[in-house]
Each structure stands twice: as structure tokens, then as C-alpha cells.
Design a protein around this motif. Structure first.
Motif, PDB file in Angstrom:
ATOM      1  N   MET A   4     -16.298  -9.365 -13.327  1.00  0.00           N
ATOM      2  CA  MET A   4     -16.264 -10.624 -12.399  1.00  0.00           C
ATOM      3  C   MET A   4     -16.635 -10.384 -11.012  1.00  0.00           C
ATOM      4  O   MET A   4     -16.108  -9.501 -10.332  1.00  0.00           O
ATOM      5  N   ILE A   5     -17.580 -10.944 -10.429  1.00  0.00           N
ATOM      6  CA  ILE A   5     -17.741 -10.738  -9.028  1.00  0.00           C
ATOM      7  C   ILE A   5     -17.765 -12.012  -8.436  1.00  0.00           C
ATOM      8  O   ILE A   5     -18.639 -13.016  -8.722  1.00  0.00           O
ATOM      9  N   ALA A   6     -17.269 -12.084  -7.209  1.00  0.00           N
ATOM     10  CA  ALA A   6     -17.259 -13.450  -6.408  1.00  0.00           C
ATOM     11  C   ALA A   6     -16.766 -14.607  -7.354  1.00  0.00           C
ATOM     12  O   ALA A   6     -17.301 -15.688  -7.101  1.00  0.00           O
ATOM     13  N   GLY A   7     -16.131 -14.517  -7.976  1.00  0.00           N
ATOM     14  CA  GLY A   7     -15.603 -15.617  -9.118  1.00  0.00           C
ATOM     15  C   GLY A   7     -16.700 -15.838  -9.944  1.00  0.00           C
ATOM     16  O   GLY A   7     -16.477 -17.050 -11.028  1.00  0.00           O
ATOM     17  N   VAL A   8     -17.542 -15.090 -10.298  1.00  0.00           N
ATOM     18  CA  VAL A   8     -18.776 -15.476 -11.155  1.00  0.00           C
ATOM     19  C   VAL A   8     -18.586 -14.389 -12.324  1.00  0.00           C
ATOM     20  O   VAL A   8     -18.500 -13.175 -12.165  1.00  0.00           O
ATOM     21  N   GLU A   9     -18.390 -14.716 -13.709  1.00  0.00           N
ATOM     22  CA  GLU A   9     -18.194 -13.775 -14.673  1.00  0.00           C
ATOM     23  C   GLU A   9     -19.723 -13.317 -15.251  1.00  0.00           C
ATOM     24  O   GLU A   9     -20.690 -14.369 -15.221  1.00  0.00           O
ATOM     25  N   ILE A  10     -19.973 -11.873 -15.268  1.00  0.00           N
ATOM     26  CA  ILE A  10     -21.339 -11.451 -15.653  1.00  0.00           C
ATOM     27  C   ILE A  10     -21.178 -11.557 -17.180  1.00  0.00           C
ATOM     28  O   ILE A  10     -20.585 -11.109 -17.972  1.00  0.00           O
ATOM     29  N   PRO A  11     -22.317 -12.169 -17.607  1.00  0.00           N
ATOM     30  CA  PRO A  11     -22.317 -12.493 -19.175  1.00  0.00           C
ATOM     31  C   PRO A  11     -22.712 -10.987 -19.663  1.00  0.00           C
ATOM     32  O   PRO A  11     -23.286 -10.131 -19.267  1.00  0.00           O
TER      33      PRO A  11
END
Length: 213
Positions: A4-11
Motif C-alpha cells: 500500500m502506497i499513499a492509500g493505493v493498493e499495488i495490484p
């Protein structure tokens, strides 16, 4: 890589993992980290605008968007965007992606440098370009929080002199095919990079055509 980076989940699906492995093996670290940031900024833009998009497709499009600049295409006669789109299409076919998804990702990559069009198309096409524009030109910089920007930079750092280095990467990927830059922002790159480059001019092509009037 953090999941998770900056609230974005990496696929983390099979296709996303394969795309990561392929791009890590073929792109410079500068361009690979740039591609990751394109995904993150694109995804955050989608969240902010409440758009519906497939995160894995955006991830693949982001990772492949500059694939056409790689050394294997140094003799290609096509626009680098088309080479990248074709590479993504071949990759996605190998991984059994739906034809509609392949077409959308192809379009997103092919149009990522084209202003005034991509933003009016599907979320995937619009967000791929939005991510590129944010990371390269700072478009929408203040629409992201300082915390979001900082987290992304910590996870996917910009190299020192990134601005100059990415212009050089574009130029070296296109200097053998200057005619493909006609009518695109790519002409600006070669105009600055190559002192012998001469832009084509649409009016000159019209007035200099073989038509008698």
C-alpha cells in the motif's frame, strides 16, 4: 515494494506480477520508478474524481507506457507510443486478458502523450495520461496532498536531475525516427536535444503538396 502506497493498493495478480518482472528486466531504474509513480498518481486521480477503473489494467498500462523507448525499438519506424502499446497488447494476450481490456490498454498507452483527447475517453485512458502528466509536468500537483506526494517519492524515488534525465531518455528513444514526432509533443524533445532537428510544418506540407491549387 510496499503493498500500500499513499492509500493505493499495488495490484498483485498474476498479470501485474509478470508486468513488474518484465519491466524491471527491460527498463532503466529511472523509467521503472517513473512508471510506478504514473500508476499511483493516476489511481489517486481516479479516487479523487470517483471514477470506476480496473487497477490492474491501469498498472499494466502505466508500466508499459514508455516501453517503446527501450533499446529493442531503436530501429523501429513507429511512434514510441505505438511500440509500447503493441508490446502491452502482446503481453496481455499471453496472459489471457479480455480483448476489450487489451484494446483499452492499447489506447491508453498510444494516447498518453496526446493532449486534449485522452481526458475525454474512458477512465483508463484518461488516468494513464493524468498520471504521466503529473509525474513529468506536474499537472495537478496541488491536487495531491503533501503526504501523498511524500509517500510516493519515498516508495518510488525520483532520481537526481530526473527532469533532464527523462528528456534524454525520450530523445534517445526517438532520435533515429524524428519523422514520428510530427504533430506531437515529442517534437519539442528533439527540438531541444538535437541541434540538427528540423520540425515538419503542417502548412508547409499543404502548400508544398503535388496538388496544383
Amino acid at each position: 515494494m510496499k503493498k500500500m502506497i499513499a492509500g493505493v493498493e499495488i495490484p498483485d495478480g498474476a498479470m501485474a506480477g509478470a508486468a513488474t518482472a518484465q519491466m524491471r528486466a527491460t527498463e532503466s531504474e529511472l523509467m521503472f520508478q517513473h512508471a510506478l509513480r504514473v500508476f499511483l498518481f493516476g489511481a489517486l486521480t481516479g479516487y479523487r474524481k470517483r471514477l470506476s477503473f480496473d487497477a490492474e489494467l491501469l498498472y499494466v498500462a502505466a508500466l508499459f507506457h514508455n516501453a517503446g523507448l527501450n533499446a529493442q525499438y531503436r530501429h523501429s519506424p513507429y511512434r514510441f507510443e505505438v511500440d509500447g502499446a503493441n508490446a502491452a497488447r502482446a503481453f496481455m494476450r499471453q496472459h489471457g486478458a479480455a480483448q476489450s481490456d487489451i484494446h483499452e490498454a492499447w489506447t491508453a498507452i498510444a494516447l498518453h502523450t496526446t493532449p486534449g483527447i485522452a481526458e475525454h475517453m474512458s477512465p483508463l485512458v484518461a488516468l494513464t495520461r493524468a498520471g504521466v502528466q503529473m509525474d513529468v509536468c506536474g499537472d495537478g500537483y496541488d491536487e495531491f496532498t503533501a503526504q501523498q506526494r511524500d509517500e510516493i517519492m519515498q516508495a518510488c524515488p525520483r532520481e537526481l536531475d530526473f527532469k533532464k534525465k527523462i528528456i534524454e531518455a525520450y530523445a534517445r528513444g526517438m532520435e533515429h525516427r524524428p519523422e514520428t514526432t510530427f504533430g506531437t509533443v515529442n517534437a519539442d524533445v528533439l527540438d531541444r536535444w538535437d541541434p540538427n532537428y528540423r520540425r515538419l510544418n503542417f502548412c508547409g506540407l499543404v502548400l508544398g503538396s503535388d496538388w496544383p491549387n
